[in-house]
Each structure stands twice: as C-alpha cells, then as structure tokens.
Design a protein around this motif. Structure first.
Motif, mmCIF file in Angstrom:
data_model
loop_
_atom_site.group_PDB
_atom_site.id
_atom_site.type_symbol
_atom_site.label_atom_id
_atom_site.label_comp_id
_atom_site.label_asym_id
_atom_site.label_seq_id
_atom_site.Cartn_x
_atom_site.Cartn_y
_atom_site.Cartn_z
ATOM 1 N N THR A 1 0.734 -1.020 0.012
ATOM 2 C CA THR A 1 0.009 0.067 0.038
ATOM 3 C C THR A 1 0.854 1.333 -0.126
ATOM 4 O O THR A 1 0.741 2.259 -0.669
ATOM 5 N N MET A 2 1.904 1.232 0.910
ATOM 6 C CA MET A 2 2.793 2.443 0.968
ATOM 7 C C MET A 2 3.357 2.645 -0.474
ATOM 8 O O MET A 2 3.547 3.611 -0.923
ATOM 9 N N ASN A 3 3.912 1.572 -1.105
ATOM 10 C CA ASN A 3 4.382 1.671 -2.459
ATOM 11 C C ASN A 3 3.616 2.353 -3.291
ATOM 12 O O ASN A 3 3.964 3.098 -4.224
ATOM 13 N N ALA A 4 2.291 1.753 -3.325
ATOM 14 C CA ALA A 4 1.316 2.076 -4.395
ATOM 15 C C ALA A 4 0.956 3.650 -4.111
ATOM 16 O O ALA A 4 1.060 4.491 -5.039
ATOM 17 N N ILE A 5 1.013 4.381 -2.818
ATOM 18 C CA ILE A 5 0.880 5.455 -2.708
ATOM 19 C C ILE A 5 1.889 6.359 -3.223
ATOM 20 O O ILE A 5 1.648 7.457 -4.012
ATOM 21 N N ALA A 6 3.203 5.964 -2.888
ATOM 22 C CA ALA A 6 4.331 6.581 -3.332
ATOM 23 C C ALA A 6 4.359 6.667 -5.058
ATOM 24 O O ALA A 6 4.583 7.644 -5.443
ATOM 25 N N VAL A 7 4.077 5.656 -5.648
ATOM 26 C CA VAL A 7 3.972 5.791 -7.128
ATOM 27 C C VAL A 7 2.805 6.624 -7.603
ATOM 28 O O VAL A 7 3.227 7.285 -8.476
ATOM 29 N N TYR A 8 1.769 6.416 -6.992
ATOM 30 C CA TYR A 8 0.663 7.487 -7.237
ATOM 31 C C TYR A 8 1.103 8.845 -7.153
ATOM 32 O O TYR A 8 1.049 9.742 -8.054
ATOM 33 N N PHE A 9 1.746 9.175 -6.117
ATOM 34 C CA PHE A 9 2.284 10.523 -5.982
ATOM 35 C C PHE A 9 3.162 10.994 -6.977
ATOM 36 O O PHE A 9 3.290 12.161 -7.452
ATOM 37 N N ARG A 10 4.055 9.898 -7.359
ATOM 38 C CA ARG A 10 5.090 10.175 -8.190
ATOM 39 C C ARG A 10 4.600 10.673 -9.597
ATOM 40 O O ARG A 10 5.027 11.395 -10.196
ATOM 41 N N ASN A 11 3.676 9.902 -10.090
ATOM 42 C CA ASN A 11 2.990 9.979 -11.194
ATOM 43 C C ASN A 11 2.270 11.340 -11.388
ATOM 44 O O ASN A 11 2.378 12.250 -12.281
ATOM 45 N N LYS A 12 1.467 11.478 -10.335
ATOM 46 C CA LYS A 12 0.637 12.727 -10.193
ATOM 47 C C LYS A 12 1.535 14.048 -10.416
ATOM 48 O O LYS A 12 1.486 15.094 -11.173
ATOM 49 N N TRP A 13 2.665 13.919 -9.679
ATOM 50 C CA TRP A 13 3.612 15.225 -9.549
ATOM 51 C C TRP A 13 4.463 15.252 -10.867
ATOM 52 O O TRP A 13 4.435 16.374 -11.453
ATOM 53 N N GLN A 14 4.642 14.255 -11.652
ATOM 54 C CA GLN A 14 5.439 14.331 -12.800
ATOM 55 C C GLN A 14 4.876 14.948 -14.007
ATOM 56 O O GLN A 14 4.903 15.580 -14.573
ATOM 57 N N LYS A 15 3.317 14.714 -13.867
ATOM 58 C CA LYS A 15 2.396 15.322 -14.727
ATOM 59 C C LYS A 15 2.471 16.678 -14.433
ATOM 60 O O LYS A 15 2.373 17.608 -15.358
ATOM 61 N N LYS A 16 2.334 17.060 -13.293
ATOM 62 C CA LYS A 16 2.500 18.370 -12.750
ATOM 63 C C LYS A 16 3.437 19.430 -13.252
ATOM 64 O O LYS A 16 3.678 20.667 -13.487
ATOM 65 N N VAL A 17 4.554 18.596 -13.422
ATOM 66 C CA VAL A 17 6.031 19.426 -13.408
ATOM 67 C C VAL A 17 6.276 19.969 -14.891
ATOM 68 O O VAL A 17 7.404 20.377 -15.023
ATOM 69 N N ASN A 18 5.033 20.071 -15.799
ATOM 70 C CA ASN A 18 5.442 20.350 -17.156
ATOM 71 C C ASN A 18 5.456 21.968 -16.926
ATOM 72 O O ASN A 18 4.786 22.783 -17.533
ATOM 73 N N TRP A 19 6.544 22.541 -16.592
ATOM 74 C CA TRP A 19 6.703 24.035 -16.821
ATOM 75 C C TRP A 19 6.674 24.617 -18.232
ATOM 76 O O TRP A 19 7.404 23.906 -18.937
#
Lengths: 260, 292, 285
Positions: C267-285
């Motif tokens: 569960t912890m790993n899944a949450i981590a991966v979820y945040f990573r993907n969400k964050w990577q999408k946001k980082v398109n400056w």
C-alpha cells in the motif's frame, strides 16, 4: 536606499566604474565604464556571449549565485556602492527589479504571483496587498484581462500574459529600477508590441535597462544604447546617434545586420 | 532580524547534514573500538587463517574464513541469478520494448526490492527449498543454493534500474549510426550500447554485490547456522550477517569476548561493502563527467 | 538460411528471452505470494489481530507486533523526515562547492550502501548502551532513522533539482532570501517528489528486521508499547520468530502475518508511485 550628498546623483542613476568580470578563467567583461540616467531606457545590445546579460545581472547582484563568478570594480546605484559587505542583497533587489527572458511566473495563482514580493517583506495587511496587486496589474496592462479570475494559475495564461504577470510582480514592490533581460525574445509579435508599449509607459516613472537582440526594439524604445562586443563596451550614446551615425565599424556592421 | 533568522536556519540545516557524517564516524568508531579489544585477545592471524569459527563452543576457534566463504557463496549464487536476468531486462526495456511498457513495468519490477527481506526468507525456506529438493535429492533443509537464488531475485531491480539508466544515457547518435549500417536491435545492443554503457553496468553489479553481501534475513532464515569452509551450495552454512543475528538472539553478555565477535564480524562486513561502495562511487563520478 | 535471416532470428529470440526475464521475477513473486495467501489467509481473523503472543500457535496473535510497528513507523517518521529534508536542502542550496561538500556527498553515497545490520550494531552501542535507552522503541526508531536518512536525502535532492532554475532566480530577483525562496517556491514545487521518497523510505523501515534484532527487540513482548521507552516487537521480527519454530501452526501464523506486512508495504509503495506520477504530470513548466 540612503542617498549620499557628495555624489552627483543628478547625473547618473546607475554607474559602472572599471568593471571586470570573470567566470573562472574566462574574462567576461573588460574594464567597463558606463553611466545610466534616471527615468530613461538604456538598451544593451551586442552579439550572443558579448557580456551584456552578465553586465545587466551585476545591478541586482544575480551573478552572486554562480560559483566561479568573480567581479572587480564598482557599481554605484544612487551613488552607493552595491558591492559592499553592508549591502543587503534582498533590499537591493526590492529596489532593482528584474524581468527575465523566458516568462517565469511561479506555479501559483495570478494574485499570489503579484503579491509574492509584498508577502516576503512581511506585509500581512490583506487590503494593502490587494490594492497593490490591482495597481501593479493595471500598470502592467493586464488588469482588464484577469480581474475576474485572479485565482487562476499563472501558468494557464498565454506567454505574453505570463510576461506581463512577471512585470506586474516586479512593479508591485515599487522598485526604482527595472532590469529586463530580452523580455520579448520568447514572445510572438503581437505580445511583443504590447510589452513594448508597456515599457514606453513605464519609463516615465522607472529607470529601465533592457538587454535586447532586436535592433528595431532598441531603436524604438531606448534613449541611450550601449554596444558590447567580446566583453568590451565598444560604443555608447544617444540611441538615435548610435544608430544613424555609429563611430565604430564594428557597431555599424552589427546594427546593419552584417553579423550577430 | 531577517539576517539572524537566515543565519540560524542555515546552521540548523547544516546540523542535519552533519548527522550523516556523525553516523559514519559513529559506525567506524563503534566497530573499531570493539574490534580492537577483540583483537587484543584473539590473534588477527588466527582470525584470517583459522578454518573454524566456534566462538560459542567450549573449544573456541575464531577463524572468519567459514563465515566469509558462506557470505561469498550466497552472494555469488545471487549474482549468477541477478546479473543475466537483470541485464537482459535492462537491454530488453531499452532497445526492444514499446515505450509505454517500459514506463509501467519499472515500478512493478521495483516492487521486487520493496518486499521485506524476512518475507523472502520465508519463500526460500518454505517454497524454494522444498521445490529444489524434488530436483536435487541430497539438498538439506537449510542451504546456500535456495537462499542465494531468492536473494538473486530480490536484487534483480538493483541491476536492472542502474543498467537501464546507463543504457538510456548512451547518445542516440551512436545507436542511430549502428542502425544506419543495417544492424539488428540485438547487434546494436551488444556491439554499441552495452559497451558504451559498460561503466554504468559495472556500477550496478558492484552495488548489487554489496547489497547481497550485507543481506541478512534471507540467509539467516534459509541458509542455516553452521559456519563451515565449503563451496558446496547444498549443505547448511552460515554468513557473517546470519552469525550476528544468531548472537543477537541469544543470551550473550555484554562485554564478553563472545559479544565482541559480532563486532569483529561486523567490521569485516563493513570493510568489504565500504570498498565496493567507494569503487562504484568513483566509477560513477568519472562516467558522469564523461557525458557532461 | 542466409546471414541476415539468422541475425533476424537471433534478434527475435532475444526479444522473447527479454520478455521472459522481465516477467520471471514478477511471476515468481506472484507464485510466492499465492502460496503464502493459500497458507495464511484463513488464519487472519479478529482473534489473530487482537491477541498477544503465545506458546500455542492457535492462541497467538500479532497485536503487540503490529502496535510495535506502528510506534516505530511514527517515531521514525518524526525523526527522519525533518532531518533528511533539512540535510538535503543544505546540500542542494547552501553548501558551496568545497571539500566538505564533496565529503558530504561521498559520505551519503556510502551510507546508502552500508548493510542494515551494521546500523543495528551502531544503534546497539550508541542508543541502547551509551545513551541508555535500552532495547526500546526510541532506540529502534533512532536506528532506523539513520538507516533511511540517505534514502530521504537522495530523493529530496532529486526533487529539488527538478524544480526549474528560473523559479529560483525569479524569487531571488524579487528580493527573497534563500530560505524564503526555499519555503515559498522550491519546497511546494518539489513536494510530490519529496513525499514519494519519504513514503518509500518509511516502507523500507517497516520491513526492516535485522537492525532491530541486533539492538535487542524481542519476539515475545506480552504488552503493547505505551511510551517510547518501552520494549517492543515488530511484525518482521514476529514473522522471523514464527518461521524459525518447528511446529506447523507457527508457519501458518507466519504466513498470515506476512500477508498483513505485505499489505502495508505494498500500500505504501502504491501511494508513493501514485504521488510520483501525479507530480510528474504537474511538473511540465
């Protein structure tokens, strides 16, 4: 900033005296002497890598963060040496604002972008902040376009609008000098024209130094122009004179588009 | 005011960073102080040459070689599993697989490294060993083979991840040049990309080695607790790490020679991993510079 | 068959081999987990979750181990997160290019490779004996904090590095100090990446066994910890203890406890991966 009575402030707002700058072994600016007048636009022109951006960034000490950078000589603003241990760079930068080449709004709302400078000064008065934000957005000719959605992310705006947010952000802290590092080079012609109009209006209240690659822009906007080449100041003077009757061959070749 | 605040913040952050240095100093001090006392009682020559390790018996021998051979044996088995598989995956993902596949499979592969090692220990003892016993009749219930193989599966992501990064960093122009000459993907991989990425691949293997040497729970559960100087993977052995666990679980009194054996074993382990980690750090530094 | 055809066939064969390898580990993991679920799922009931350890497998439960793991997780988070993020900020934004900075750099890379059991020896001598914490939750948390510090530092530095330099410049040019820039711009922009690293590091801490055995955490603790100075057990140690016992009933218990532990780490790993993907999408400056 305190004003020194002994200095001829009436002559120059910004003055560079015997400025040499280095990146490691590379000698980027070679013995520059140049004064810039208050409430005028000074354009810095020259081919890429000539040192004009390095020179511009001396005035708000943005080069301080580059590891290998060294500087000799003096920069005076309002007669005060700014490369001095007792100068607080944060105070200096509130007095000397900067607009960058590529629009770089913070990933926050339009309002928060413009209010940022006030907030980091510790201003908490909500009414004062929103007044200053509105004033700055009006000055930056953006108010009418964004007044209904100030909460929108600044990143959702067009490139030209983003650059005007950046200008508003700078104006909100009420600087005296604005440095512009090729502010329109990433924009389309229509956005560029609007920013140029804006600069024209701003020069009545602010001292503006602008780096540009665009000869027409320098010609249209500036009162004085300085031409840099390979780290040296080749020629400077009233813009009209420099463009119509350059004293040096290099200057003439550059402004007529023979290299650059 | 503002300056004072900035100054204090910088000092606090500095202290945070300093903790990491203190940790290293602490590790080195703790291990060496106890080890120095240990070696004042046990000759260092015996330690590195004696072929028996029996500190908990009445007739005591303090030869590290049996523990070292146990560690080497399980590590080699693990690398023999992880290197070919991990590297093949890296090459496949880099050169053959569809783009979207690579992106979705990587987090899944990393799951292999996220499983707690005690769980792998259970797999090795309860699933893999009984399975292997059907193929190899003489296999004991505790053995290096099963522990090493399971450890190999665990470290696959270490090999894959870093190797894949290294392969990915090979300039596209090199690869295109190879394709331009009519090479297949396989030829391009083995003749161009893998050699160009070799230092990164070496780093990945060294780090996987270091990880395997220090791995504890899998071997403590599945490889046994019988230190013996052998390279036979079918019999019970004991690794350095498993010995430290064995002593920690028992009733050994603080301050005794038996107690200090875990630090003597610990410093041996630390020296090996320290050397491997530093080698990989310097290779990585050198190779980063080359591409920058 | 001509040469080109042979090459083509080899190429295809390697592709098959690559796919086989890629799925080999995952399939084996699935088989393992399947075997464990088959062994242990029926053992998980209310009694199992709420009982203290016992000599009889059918009476034993994981209450103390679970509470111990929660205590360790919470305290480790409190200690390691601020330290790790602070150290990363220092390394990324404050330390000048000096000898000391490169020493810090190589040191952290080294610490990341130190076997976890060595951290156990450090914790045993420093926290348990020198500072006299005993084999307590506090000593365990401090030990694990040092263990996961390099992971948090590396992840935080990566996240900070990913923030465009232009944001930093803009903030400085507005007259912001280093810390104001850090706090108002860089940390919010790198939040997702930092969070990912922190969760992964904590998930590592939850699964650690060896260093806690070395500092003296016990398998048999007849009470749940009520203060940081209490003795404790954790799930992995409970599992280890049960695996090493001969009675079949304990093996079933171990399998059941593994299901719970895997549930937590996955569960912890899944949450981590979820945040990573969400964050990577946001980082398109």
């Amino acid at each position: 900033m305190e004003k020194t009575a002994a200095y001829r402030k009436d002559v120059y707002k910004i003055e560079a005296i015997d400025v040499n700058a280095f990146y490691g072994q590379f000698h980027a600016l070679k013995g520059i002497n140049l004064g810039m007048e208050e409430n005028a636009v000074t354009a810095l022109i020259g081919p890429s890598g000539c040192g004009k951006s390095t020179f511009l960034r001396l005035f708000n000490r943005m080069n301080d963060y580059i590891d290998e950078f060294r500087m000799k000589g003096q920069i005076r603003i309002d007669g005060n040496k700014i490369y001095n241990s007792y100068i607080e760079v944060e105070q200096l930068r509130k007095y000397v604002g900067m607009v960058f080449q590529k629009p770089n709004p913070f990933p926050k709302s339009i309002f928060d972008n413009v209010a940022y400078g006030l907030r980091i000064q510790g201003i908490r008065d909500k009414k004062l902040i929103s007044e200053r934000v509105e004033k700055a957005l009006k000055q930056a000719d953006l108010w009418s376009e964004v007044k209904d959605n100030l909460k929108k992310s600044a990143l959702a705006l067009s490139g030209g609008q983003q650059q005007r947010v950046c200008i508003a952000r700078t104006l909100a802290v009420e600087p005296s000098i604005i440095l512009m590092d090729e502010p329109t080079s990433a924009l389309d012609p229509i956005s560029t024209a609007r920013i140029e109009d804006l600069i024209f209006q701003l020069k009545t209240e602010y001292t503006i130094v602008i780096v540009t690659h665009n000869m027409q822009q320098a010609g249209r906007l500036s009162d004085k122009t300085a031409f840099f080449y390979m780290g040296e100041l080749i020629e400077h003077g009233p813009t009209k004179e420099l463009f119509t009757n350059p004293k040096h061959d290099r200057t003439e070749n550059y402004i007529s588009g023979r290299f650059g | 005011m503002l300056r004072a605040k900035e100054y204090i913040i910088e000092k606090v952050l500095f202290l945070c960073a300093l903790i990491t240095i203190l940790t290293t100093i602490g590790i080195i001090l703790v291990l060496s102080i106890e080890a120095v006392i240990f070696f004042s009682e046990v000759s260092i020559i015996d330690f590195v040459t004696d072929t028996q390790w029996t500190p908990l018996f009445t007739k005591k021998h303090f030869g590290i070689l049996p523990l070292l051979s146990g560690t080497m044996l399980t590590t080699l088995i693990a690398i023999a599993v992880a290197l070919p598989i991990g590297l093949s995956i890296a090459i496949y993902l880099n050169e053959f697989s569809p783009k979207g596949f690579r992106k979705s499979i990587k987090p899944l592969l990393e799951l292999l490294a996220a499983v707690p090692t005690v769980v792998y220990g259970f797999f090795a003892l309860m699933v893999v060993t009984p399975f292997l016993q059907m193929i190899i009749p003489g296999l004991s219930g505790f053995n290096a083979l099963s522990a090493g193989m399971v450890m190999g599966i665990m470290i696959i992501p270490f090999v894959t991840s870093l190797s894949e990064d290294a392969l990915f960093a090979v300039p596209k122009s090199l690869r295109e040049a190879s394709y331009g000459m009519g090479s297949t993907r396989l030829q391009t991989s083995f003749n161009v990309t893998v050699p160009a990425a070799s230092s990164g691949i070496i780093v990945s293997v060294i780090l996987a080695l270091s990880r395997a040497i220090g791995e504890t729970m899998i071997v403590a559960i599945a490889a046994g607790q019988q230190p013996r100087l052998t390279f036979d993977p079918t019999v019970p052995i004991e690794t350095i790490t498993a010995y430290i666990v064995q002593v920690s679980l028992g009733d050994v009194q603080h301050g005794t020679l038996e107690y200090r054996t875990i630090f003597a074993a610990g410093i041996t382990l630390f020296i090996f991993t320290f050397i491997l980690n530093n080698i990989s750090f310097f290779i990585r530094k050198k190779y980063q510079q080359r591409y920058e | 068959m001509n040469n080109a055809k042979i090459n083509k066939a080899k190429d295809k064969a390697f592709q098959m081999w690559g796919i086989f390898c890629t799925f080999l580990g995952l399939v084996l993991l699935a088989v393992f987990i399947g075997a464990i679920i088959k062994d242990g799922i029926l053992r998980i009931d209310w009694q199992f979750l709420t009982s203290l350890p016992s000599r009889k497998p059918e009476n034993a439960g994981i209450l103390t181990a679970m509470m111990g793991s929660l205590w360790i997780l919470g305290l480790t988070a409190i200690v390691a997160i601020p330290l790790g993020i602070g150290a990363a900020i220092y390394l990324e934004e404050y330390s000048k290019k000096s000898r000391f900075a490169s020493l810090l750099e190589i040191n952290i890379s080294n610490l990341a490779g130190v076997p976890s059991i060595i951290y156990g020896l450090l914790g045993l001598e420093i926290f348990v004996r020198l500072l006299k914490f005993g084999p307590s939750v506090l000593a365990g948390s401090f030990t694990l904090s040092l263990l996961i510090l390099p992971i948090i530092i590396v992840a935080t530095r990566e996240a900070i590095k990913a923030v465009p330099k232009t944001i930093k410049e803009a903030s400085f040019a507005m007259g912001a100090t280093k810390w104001q820039t850090m706090w108002n711009q860089i940390l919010p922009a790198s939040f997702g990446g930092i969070l990912t690293g922190v969760i992964l590091a904590l998930s590592r801490a939850v699964g650690e066994t060896a260093p806690l055995i070395v500092i003296g955490a016990l398998a048999y603790v007849p009470f749940t910890p009520s203060s940081p100075m209490d003795e404790f057990s954790v799930l992995p140690i409970q599992i280890f203890n049960w695996v090493s016992r001969p009675q079949h009933g304990f093996v079933i218990n171990a399998a059941a406890a593994i299901i719970i532990l895997l549930l937590v780490t996955f569960t912890m790993n899944a949450i981590a991966v979820y945040f990573r993907n969400k964050w990577q999408k946001k980082v398109n400056w």
